[in-house]
Design an enzyme around this catalytic site. Structure first.
Site, PDB file in Angstrom:
ATOM      1  N   LYS A 283       0.854  -1.186   0.000  1.00  0.00           N
ATOM      2  CA  LYS A 283       0.000   0.000   0.000  1.00  0.00           C
ATOM      3  C   LYS A 283       0.894   1.241   0.000  1.00  0.00           C
ATOM      4  CE  LYS A 283      -4.421   1.212   2.032  1.00  0.00           C
ATOM      5  NZ  LYS A 283      -5.543   0.642   2.756  1.00  0.00           N
ATOM      6  N   GLU A 360     -19.775  -5.366   9.292  1.00  0.00           N
ATOM      7  CA  GLU A 360     -20.754  -4.657  10.117  1.00  0.00           C
ATOM      8  C   GLU A 360     -21.850  -5.586  10.634  1.00  0.00           C
ATOM      9  OE1 GLU A 360     -19.572  -3.547   7.217  1.00  0.00           O
ATOM     10  OE2 GLU A 360     -18.615  -1.640   7.705  1.00  0.00           O
ATOM     11  N   ARG A 388     -25.843  -2.074   6.159  1.00  0.00           N
ATOM     12  CA  ARG A 388     -25.448  -3.471   6.083  1.00  0.00           C
ATOM     13  C   ARG A 388     -26.034  -4.306   7.228  1.00  0.00           C
ATOM     14  NH1 ARG A 388     -20.717  -4.794   3.064  1.00  0.00           N
ATOM     15  NH2 ARG A 388     -21.469  -4.221   1.018  1.00  0.00           N
TER      16      ARG A 388
END
Ligand SMILES: Cc1ncc(C[n+]2csc(CCOP(=O)(O)OP(=O)(O)O)c2C)c(N)n1
Length: 636
Positions: A283, A360, A388
């Site tokens: 990243k 979630e 969600r």
């Protein structure tokens, strides 16, 4: 003219030499850094997928072949390679390029939703559709991060994809070991085994030398890949997990070696069934400031962290105080410890924070379990991601009347992240939940006050919702009405014309509206309800003392607080016009928060004008005749 400026679409990539591709990658990284530091945006994730995206567009034939980016925050490079270099400077600005794929921008973009862990399901459906429609030459590619792979939907999809043996589907797991923060959980540990293994270099070397000898097409190729994989199996085991699911696994591949990536992608494409390609990237690659950033590899610039003065930080600070007093209070985050403001709580009470990954649904039902076990969980998530976990909130938490506090950051208009990030649904869906209590603090002091009240509730769930960004000045009440705060009464000499009920910071907007209306001789009482559910019955009496009720909320207009107030008054036979102001029930695009609120008519100026007109109509007894008496036509 740069090489990048000459790329008008994927076809322009196909003839480039390896040296040119290297130069192109440098130019892309420069533009990513220059643009995102000016416009804001997802920097680290895009720096990490430069070579991967170049390779994808050289191997696959988009848009015939479909590339679905999970979450979509890492699709900037894809935008640059599909004809959007000239507009890239408008990224995330009103009217400019969106921060995610957008069908309106390009035929190369398909999935616009930026909620994570969906790409494999879209890809599964697309591949099945192409097969059924007799389009066998189309391949579907899903690019999913190791963070997004922690979401349950991704595993439901894998389970199905494994059974769809002839789906032309290439799943690329872009494994950089990070979500916002290091990816957590058993899966992450499993994948990390490869990256930290000292023999990784040897594995890569082995793949590099073995792959070029693989046959070109079809199952025989996989046989070779399979042997490669079996060859390394004794050294590294992560593929076993995917294999056990029945998936063809290829990897690990060095995700910054463009040539190697192309090689593996061509073979995966030609296999003819679902293949999972495990790609290792870094990243922030190529930009030391990002690579070495310990918090989030510059996942987003400016950082989404809870800096002083933000709502998130006020919440985070109060959590630390509550934690000291209440050992039963624990916190849950779905891969967003810093952005939600839980970092200090985590530092103070490391054993009382659970980072569950981008999960979630699990977060909510796990919270139910924690509450059943005698704790008081605080689930801190962005408002939009609560969608969600609706069923889990309803059936797992509320049905059992469990003391779970859900703290919704970024409630209401968020801004540059666009339609899938505006927190404009929670105020409506939480109104549906029996026994739910919803608090909307107007300022920092009320965040602390209402959060404390919420964690004191022991017989059911609570929500505390607040918006994105800096918290404004504090406003004290001038009076109390039931459990609500009265923020101002009609100015001297003015009558009680309008009862303006403003939820959360909209109560402060209401004060501005009241000032503007006073200039026109209209007297306004501004009330902050503090709790928008259950409704305070004192509203009924207060409404009767005015000539018009106006409710303002930073939430979709349908089914929110405004509708609830109107229903309350109807139920009590209060014959009073109720004007409800909120966001239009549409997918609102990106821009600054102020720009979007302005367009939605939610600024003090707009609200004052609309209320003045309503008061004037009421005074003159004027009604919209066409609406009052629709034309009747006989049934034909
Ligand atoms: C359902 C959902 N929850 C939370 C988020 C916020 N979010 C955006 S990107 C991200 C991390 C993604 O990590 P990964 O998939 O590994 O991609 P990377 O950024 O590392 O390339 C998170 C948690 C989201 N987009 N969707």
């Amino acid at each position: 003219m740069t090489l990048l400026e000459c790329i008008n679409g994927p076809e322009d990539l196909k003839g480039l030499s390896q040296d040119q591709l290297t130069l192109l990658a440098v130019e892309i990284r420069d533009l990513l850094i220059e643009t995102t530091t000016r416009t804001s945006g997802h920097l680290g994730p895009n720096l990490g997928v430069v070579e991967l995206t170049i390779a994808l567009h050289r191997v696959f034939d988009s848009p015939k072949d479909r590339i679905v980016f999970d979450t979509g925050h890492q699709a900037y490079v894809h935008k640059l390679l599909t004809g959007r270099v000239a507009q890239f400077g408008t990224l995330r600005q009103r009217g400019g390029l969106t921060g995610y794929p957008s069908q309106a921008e390009s035929e190369h973009d398909l999935v616009e939703n930026s909620h994570a862990s969906t790409s494999l399901s879209y890809a599964d459906g697309l591949a099945k559709a192409y097969k059924l429609r007799g389009e066998p030459d189309r391949t579907v590619v899903a690019v999913i991060g190791d963070g997004a792979l922690t979401g349950g939907m991704a595993w439901e999809a894998l389970n199905n994809i494994a059974a769809a043996k002839d789906s032309r589907l290439v799943m690329i797991v872009n494994d950089n070991g990070w979500s916002y923060q290091p990816t957590i959980g058993g899966l992450a540990e499993h994948l990390a085994a490869i990256r930290v293994n000292p023999r990784y270099e040897h594995v890569l070397e082995y793949i590099k030398t073995t792959l070029p000898r693989a046959p070109l097409v079809g199952p025989p190729l996989y046989g070779t890949l399979h042997r490669v994989k079996k060859g390394i199996k004794d050294v590294l085991q992560p593929q076993v997990m995917f294999e056990d699911l029945g998936l063809k696994y290829v990897g690990p591949i060095d995700g910054h070696d463009e040539r190697l990536l192309e090689h593996a992608l061509r073979r995966a494409r030609d296999f003819g069934g679902p293949v999972l390609l495990h790609v290792i990237t870094k990243k922030g690659f190529g930009y030391p400031e990002a690579e070495q950033n310990e918090i989030d590899c510059l996942h987003q610039v400016p950082a989404a962290g809870a800096v002083p003065g933000t709502w998130s930080r006020v919440f985070g600070d109060e959590m630390v105080s509550i934690g000291a007093r209440r050992p039963d209070v624990v916190a849950i985050t779905a891969a967003m410890l810093y952005p939600t403001g839980l970092a200090q709580f985590s530092a103070a009470y490391p054993d009382r924070v659970y980072d569950v990954g981008i999960a979630e649904q699990h977060a909510m039902t796990s919270a139910a379990g924690l509450a059943m076990g005698g704790l008081h969980p605080v689930v801190a998530i962005y408002s939009t991601f609560l969608n969600r976990a609706f069923d889990q909130t309803l059936m797992d938490v509320a049905l059992h009347k469990l003391p779970v506090t859900i703290v919704l950051d970024r409630a209401g208009v968020t801004g540059p992240d666009g339609a899938s990030h505006h927190g404009m649904w929670d105020g409506s869906i939480m109104q549906l939940v029996p026994g739910m209590r919803i608090a909307a603090p107007r300022d920092a002091k009320r965040v602390a006050e209402l959060l404390n009240e919420a964690v004191e509730v022991s017989d059911g769930p609570t929500v505390v919702r607040f918006p994105k960004g800096k918290v404004g000045g504090e406003v004290e009440a001038v009076g109390r009405l039931g459990g609500m705060d009265v923020l101002c009464e009609p100015a001297d000499g003015l009558g009680a014309d309008v009862l303006l009920v403003g939820a959360g910071p909209m109560a402060l907007t209401g004060l501005d509206v009241a000032d503007r209306l006073a200039v026109h001789g209209i007297g306004v009482t501004v009330v902050d309800p503090r709790w928008t559910k259950p409704l305070d019955e004192a509203l009924v009496g207060a409404a009767r003392q005015h000539r018009l009720v106006a409710v303002v909320e930073d939430n979709g207009r349908v089914g929110g607080f405004g509708d609830a107030v109107a229903r309350l008054l109807r139920d009590h036979d209060v014959d009073m016009p109720v004007k409800t102001f909120g966001l239009p029930q549409e997918f609102l695009s990106h821009g600054t928060r102020d720009e979007i609120l302005d367009e939605a008519g939610m600024t003090p100026q707009h609200l004052a004008r609309q209320i003045t007109e309503a008061v004037a109509r009421r005074a003159s007894g004027d009604v919209d005749d066409a609406a009052a008496a629709p034309e009747r036509r006989p049934v034909e």
